[in-house]
Design a protein around this motif. Structure first.
Motif, PDB file in Angstrom:
ATOM      1  N   THR A 117       3.759   9.227   4.478  1.00  0.00           N
ATOM      2  CA  THR A 117       3.794   9.687   5.860  1.00  0.00           C
ATOM      3  C   THR A 117       3.979  11.207   5.879  1.00  0.00           C
ATOM      4  O   THR A 117       4.389  11.813   4.879  1.00  0.00           O
ATOM      5  CB  THR A 117       4.940   9.031   6.645  1.00  0.00           C
ATOM      6  OG1 THR A 117       6.196   9.480   6.084  1.00  0.00           O
ATOM      7  CG2 THR A 117       4.850   7.509   6.591  1.00  0.00           C
ATOM      8  N   GLU A 119       6.223  12.597   7.434  1.00  0.00           N
ATOM      9  CA  GLU A 119       7.669  12.761   7.275  1.00  0.00           C
ATOM     10  C   GLU A 119       8.067  12.737   5.807  1.00  0.00           C
ATOM     11  O   GLU A 119       8.959  13.485   5.383  1.00  0.00           O
ATOM     12  CB  GLU A 119       8.405  11.659   8.053  1.00  0.00           C
ATOM     13  CG  GLU A 119       8.281  11.752   9.557  1.00  0.00           C
ATOM     14  CD  GLU A 119       6.958  11.198  10.105  1.00  0.00           C
ATOM     15  OE1 GLU A 119       6.715  11.348  11.315  1.00  0.00           O
ATOM     16  OE2 GLU A 119       6.176  10.609   9.323  1.00  0.00           O
ATOM     17  N   ASP A 120       7.440  11.866   5.013  1.00  0.00           N
ATOM     18  CA  ASP A 120       7.694  11.843   3.565  1.00  0.00           C
ATOM     19  C   ASP A 120       7.346  13.192   2.944  1.00  0.00           C
ATOM     20  O   ASP A 120       8.099  13.731   2.122  1.00  0.00           O
ATOM     21  CB  ASP A 120       6.841  10.766   2.881  1.00  0.00           C
ATOM     22  CG  ASP A 120       7.255   9.358   3.223  1.00  0.00           C
ATOM     23  OD1 ASP A 120       8.440   9.140   3.531  1.00  0.00           O
ATOM     24  OD2 ASP A 120       6.383   8.460   3.172  1.00  0.00           O
ATOM     25  N   GLY A 166      -0.902   7.839   5.785  1.00  0.00           N
ATOM     26  CA  GLY A 166       0.151   8.606   6.442  1.00  0.00           C
ATOM     27  C   GLY A 166      -0.342   9.373   7.649  1.00  0.00           C
ATOM     28  O   GLY A 166       0.352   9.456   8.682  1.00  0.00           O
ATOM     29  N   LEU A 193      -0.634   7.319  10.797  1.00  0.00           N
ATOM     30  CA  LEU A 193       0.633   6.945  11.440  1.00  0.00           C
ATOM     31  C   LEU A 193       1.283   8.066  12.240  1.00  0.00           C
ATOM     32  O   LEU A 193       2.251   7.821  12.960  1.00  0.00           O
ATOM     33  CB  LEU A 193       1.620   6.464  10.366  1.00  0.00           C
ATOM     34  CG  LEU A 193       1.230   5.196   9.605  1.00  0.00           C
ATOM     35  CD1 LEU A 193       2.200   4.954   8.456  1.00  0.00           C
ATOM     36  CD2 LEU A 193       1.195   3.996  10.544  1.00  0.00           C
ATOM     37  N   ARG A 194       0.773   9.283  12.135  1.00  0.00           N
ATOM     38  CA  ARG A 194       1.486  10.393  12.765  1.00  0.00           C
ATOM     39  C   ARG A 194       1.374  10.335  14.289  1.00  0.00           C
ATOM     40  O   ARG A 194       0.336   9.970  14.834  1.00  0.00           O
ATOM     41  CB  ARG A 194       0.978  11.738  12.233  1.00  0.00           C
ATOM     42  CG  ARG A 194      -0.366  12.142  12.756  1.00  0.00           C
ATOM     43  CD  ARG A 194      -0.865  13.428  12.085  1.00  0.00           C
ATOM     44  NE  ARG A 194      -1.976  14.006  12.814  1.00  0.00           N
ATOM     45  CZ  ARG A 194      -3.231  13.580  12.768  1.00  0.00           C
ATOM     46  NH1 ARG A 194      -3.539  12.559  11.997  1.00  0.00           N
ATOM     47  NH2 ARG A 194      -4.164  14.172  13.495  1.00  0.00           N
TER      48      ARG A 194
END
Length: 273
Positions: free
Chosen positions: A81, A83-84, A201, A204-205
């Motif tokens: 993601t 975030e990852d 990823g 999903l943002r």
């Protein structure tokens, strides 16, 4: 930490590695002064910034990070993601005791910068989205990414060639043939897992327009007039009532290749104003 030095004229590139979640994050640190963080895009690596770092590092510390599953940085899972990826960048900055910085993110690197800003807004002196967007994927884009992930398992080299080719106009591919071929060879080094994990990823943002608009920092969007991935007219219309500035270049999605001199000038002006 692994440290290797490479000299380019009067600039010393320090190649470093930190451990993160049983994997290795590769980055470079160059120069001294206030920090600039440069984050590359999908199918790229920190090498995309090689021609820009010597100029930026004359008065600043420049940190370039290979994002998860790209360049020399390992994968940490089958979905990365934004975030990852932002969390891995945070570990690099924390290790180097960086408290504030200007962030410049190309394409996916812009998505990562926004994810970082959501968690750590206090870090930002400025944020530049370079050929990037604050929007979430629409359904059509999500479907394209899903199909690409399936194709990656069957014919990865053809997929990467096609994906990378779509970032350039035919005119640009001819005009910048050497740079195009070099960047394509780097793209082909991205592992299949890194490709799929990043695509998943990005799907999903969320939309982060309000976050970007309200961030207490200098803000700039750099748009390519011929960029097939960014709707420049829509972006200009959306930000016209905000304090977000924009610059529009003549070419497409790969401003670091297609509008190199204009980009170098614009980034220095943004950071130093």
């Amino acid at each position: 930490m692994d440290l290797r030095l490479k000299t380019n004229a009067s600039i010393i590139f320090a190649f470093m590695i930190i451990n993160y979640k049983n994997s290795k994050i590769h980055y470079t640190k160059t120069g001294k002064g206030e920090t600039i963080v440069l984050l590359h895009g999908f199918l790229e690596s920190l090498e995309m910034w090689n021609d820009f770092v010597p100029h930026l590092a004359k008065k600043h510390q420049v940190i370039c990070v290979d994002l998860l599953g790209h360049g020399k940085t390992d994968c940490i899972g089958y979905v990365h993601t934004m975030e990852d990826m932002a969390a891995s960048v945070y570990e690099v900055l924390k290790f180097n005791k960086v408290k504030t910085a200007h962030f410049i993110g190309h394409s996916m690197g812009g998505y990562v910068s926004l994810a970082f800003a959501e968690k750590h807004p206090e870090f930002f002196k400025g944020l530049c989205l370079l050929n990037s967007s604050y929007d979430a994927d629409d359904n059509e884009r999500k479907l394209i990414r899903s199909r690409a992930c399936k194709m990656a398992k069957m014919n990865y080299k053809v997929l990467v060639n096609m994906s990378f080719s779509n970032l350039f106009t035919e005119e640009s591919k001819r005009k910048f043939e050497n740079e195009y071929n070099k960047a394509l060879q780097l793209a082909l080094q991205t592992p299949i897992q890194g490709y799929i994990a990043a695509q998943e990823g990005m799907t999903l943002r969320p939309n982060r327009f309000e976050l970007f608009k309200n961030l207490n920092a200098k803000k700039l969007i750099i748009i390519g007039k011929k960029d097939g991935l960014i709707n420049s007219k829509q972006v200009i219309n959306e930000i016209k009532e905000s304090n977000i500035e924009y610059v529009e270049f003549s070419e497409g999605h790969m401003s670091s290749i297609e509008n190199k001199s204009e980009l170098s000038y614009t980034l220095l002006r943004f950071i130093e104003k």
